[in-house]
Design a protein around this motif. Structure first.
Motif, PDB file in Angstrom:
ATOM      1  N   ALA A 361       0.835  -1.199   0.000  1.00 32.81           N
ATOM      2  CA  ALA A 361       0.000   0.000   0.000  1.00 32.81           C
ATOM      3  C   ALA A 361       0.874   1.255   0.000  1.00 32.81           C
ATOM      4  CB  ALA A 361      -0.918   0.001   1.224  1.00 32.81           C
ATOM      5  N   GLU A 362       0.459   2.235  -0.764  1.00 30.99           N
ATOM      6  CA  GLU A 362       1.174   3.500  -0.805  1.00 30.99           C
ATOM      7  C   GLU A 362       0.842   4.324   0.438  1.00 30.99           C
ATOM      8  OE1 GLU A 362       0.255   5.548  -4.356  1.00 30.99           O
ATOM      9  OE2 GLU A 362       1.057   4.002  -5.705  1.00 30.99           O
ATOM     10  N   THR A 363       1.855   4.875   0.995  1.00 30.16           N
ATOM     11  CA  THR A 363       1.674   5.708   2.186  1.00 30.16           C
ATOM     12  C   THR A 363       1.312   7.124   1.760  1.00 30.16           C
ATOM     13  OG1 THR A 363       3.295   4.379   3.374  1.00 30.16           O
ATOM     14  CG2 THR A 363       2.739   6.533   4.307  1.00 30.16           C
ATOM     15  N   ARG A 364       0.186   7.572   2.204  1.00 28.20           N
ATOM     16  CA  ARG A 364      -0.275   8.915   1.865  1.00 28.20           C
ATOM     17  C   ARG A 364      -0.236   9.784   3.119  1.00 28.20           C
ATOM     18  NH1 ARG A 364      -5.893   8.801  -1.198  1.00 28.20           N
ATOM     19  NH2 ARG A 364      -5.319  11.011  -1.262  1.00 28.20           N
ATOM     20  N   THR A 365       0.390  10.894   2.993  1.00 27.68           N
ATOM     21  CA  THR A 365       0.472  11.840   4.104  1.00 27.68           C
ATOM     22  C   THR A 365      -0.692  12.811   4.017  1.00 27.68           C
ATOM     23  OG1 THR A 365       1.922  13.276   2.802  1.00 27.68           O
ATOM     24  CG2 THR A 365       2.960  11.626   4.214  1.00 27.68           C
TER      25      THR A 365
END
Length: 463
Positions: A361-365
């Motif tokens: 999963a892509e980490t989104r800030t």
């Protein structure tokens, strides 16, 4: 302090001997009689109990050969009585029994403190008692709520901590026991054995004893809010000092500071366990689902062993795995060949095979909101909530239209707000008198249109 600094070194010698089963039965019988009698067991009663067990056992004398007999006397030629006395002396020498001499020089037998605890656990295992988690969640909740109401936290809070520890141990035991049943299901070679494992052993040992109660009468969501609330009240600094002083006065702590430190640690531990309890319950649910899936899949493969390829492979592999003659290794070596995967035709339009790639999963800030953004969002949410048409809002709207009058024509009121149409609909709908007014049709029945909105005029009358 180590374990065997509290226990005699030879304590487990009887349970590690060839006559372990008979020695265990003797100890559990004496333990049961000790719990039933108010006074210590007399020597005659203890010898009588052991002699009866030796008579009932087929090879009682041979199984207890490590208990040395005394030489026979002219008045005592019964070998069973001599062996019963030898067994009692052997158990006393190993530390399971303790002799007390009374004022009349008669001997009685008592159990040391560690023997009581060990035999209690052995008794629970021998009688297959349910896991010690039934009612614990409700019991912890009741103890903490009683602490808040009656002010006896110096007694109930340590007991709640002890029961919380027992609860977590019982849940861990339940989780591990489900894994044992999964292994047993996978080892069964007949569908009837799998069904017996599901509906007899698993249902009796897991479902009926612990899992069902855990999901019904002891459901966490029913009691956790009360537990957390009570812990929050008890963790108040003034409350902690009062409880610590009571513990110090009762002799359960050397100092008030030590008692307060231990209380705070127990409160944090109980709160932490209850807050993280859902994770453990999810792990238990997962193990339960794995058991059900394993059982269903095993039955499916066994029932289709003669009709599908997967069933036939399962039957063959099951037979090879149960054989202890190297048949599986020989079969794999002689009859199984592995080929590399490749396209059958160079000009084929099919996509080439590739190894599976795990999903990451892509980490989104998330952007940090300022205080102004938060206030604006809260104001917008409050505005949307205020637009909901509730009975209380209709009551307030009717009172606003009536003012000081007892009756008013709705058609004479201005429609200057986007919500006025919905307000008029509900004003008419709720005009049965339950909100302090009644809506009535006018004799004229005048049709009114304003800004594309049309309706028959009606009046509202104060009750």
């Amino acid at each position: 302090m180590t374990l065997f600094s509290m226990l005699p070194p030879q304590l487990f010698s009887p349970l590690a001997s060839p006559g372990a089963a008979l020695y265990a039965e003797v100890l559990l019988t004496i333990f049961g009689e000790t719990r039933r009698h108010q006074q210590p067991l007399s020597r005659e009663l203890a010898l009588s109990l052991v002699r009866e067990l030796l008579v009932a056992a087929e090879d009682g004398l041979a199984a207890t050969h490590d208990a040395e007999d005394e030489p026979a006397t002219p008045d005592d030629d019964d070998p069973l009585s001599r062996r019963a006395a030898a067994v009692v002396r052997y158990l006393t020498r190993c530390g399971w029994l303790r002799i007390e001499t009374q004022s009349d020089f008669t001997q009685t037998f008592t159990l040391p403190d560690y023997a009581f605890r060990l035999l209690n656990v052995l008794h629970e295992i021998a009688t297959d008692e349910p896991l010690p988690i039934q009612g614990l969640i409700f019991s912890i909740y009741s103890l903490l709520q009683t602490s808040v109401r009656e002010g006896n936290a110096h007694i109930s809070l340590p007991e709640a901590y002890r029961q919380t520890t027992s609860l977590m141990s019982g849940l861990k035991e339940l989780q591990h026991n489900i894994g044992v049943h999964i292994e047993q299901v996978l080892r069964q070679l007949q569908a009837r054995d799998v069904l017996a494992q599901i509906f007899l052993h698993y249902r009796g040992e897991i479902m009926d004893k612990a899992y069902h109660q855990l999901r019904t009468t002891d459901h966490v969501s029913r009691f956790r809010p009360g537990v957390i609330e009570a812990l929050a009240l008890l963790s108040n600094e003034q409350q902690v000092v009062q409880i610590a002083q009571s513990l110090r006065a009762s002799g359960f702590a050397p100092t008030v500071e030590a008692a307060a430190s231990r209380l705070l640690e127990q409160i944090r531990e109980i709160r932490s366990q209850f807050e993280l309890l859902d994770r453990l319950l999810q792990a238990i649910d997962l193990r339960h689902s794995q058991f059900v899936d394993s059982a269903v899949r095993t039955i499916e493969l066994q029932l289709t062993a003669s009709s599908t390829t997967s069933g036939q492979l399962h039957a063959l592999l099951g037979h090879l795995l149960t054989a202890d003659d190297g048949a599986l290794e020989a079969a794999v070596t002689e009859h199984v060949e592995l080929f590399s995967l490749a396209l059958l035709e160079a000009e084929s339009l099919a996509a080439p095979t590739r190894a599976a790639v795990p999903f990451v999963a892509e980490t989104r800030t998330l952007p940090q909101l300022s205080a102004e953004d938060v206030a604006a969002a809260q104001a917008q949410t409050l505005q949307q909530l205020r637009r909901s048409v509730s009975r209380e809002r209709i009551r307030h709207y009717a009172a606003q239209l009536l003012g000081e009058a007892d009756m008013v024509h709705v058609g004479t009121q201005p429609l200057d707000h986007p919500d006025n149409l919905a307000m008029l609909i509900y004003l008419r709908q709720y005009g049965d008198g339950s909100l302090g007014y009644r809506s009535e049709d006018t004799p004229e029945g005048t049709w009114i249109e304003r800004d594309g909105i049309g309706f028959r005029d009606f009046v509202i009358r104060r009750l």
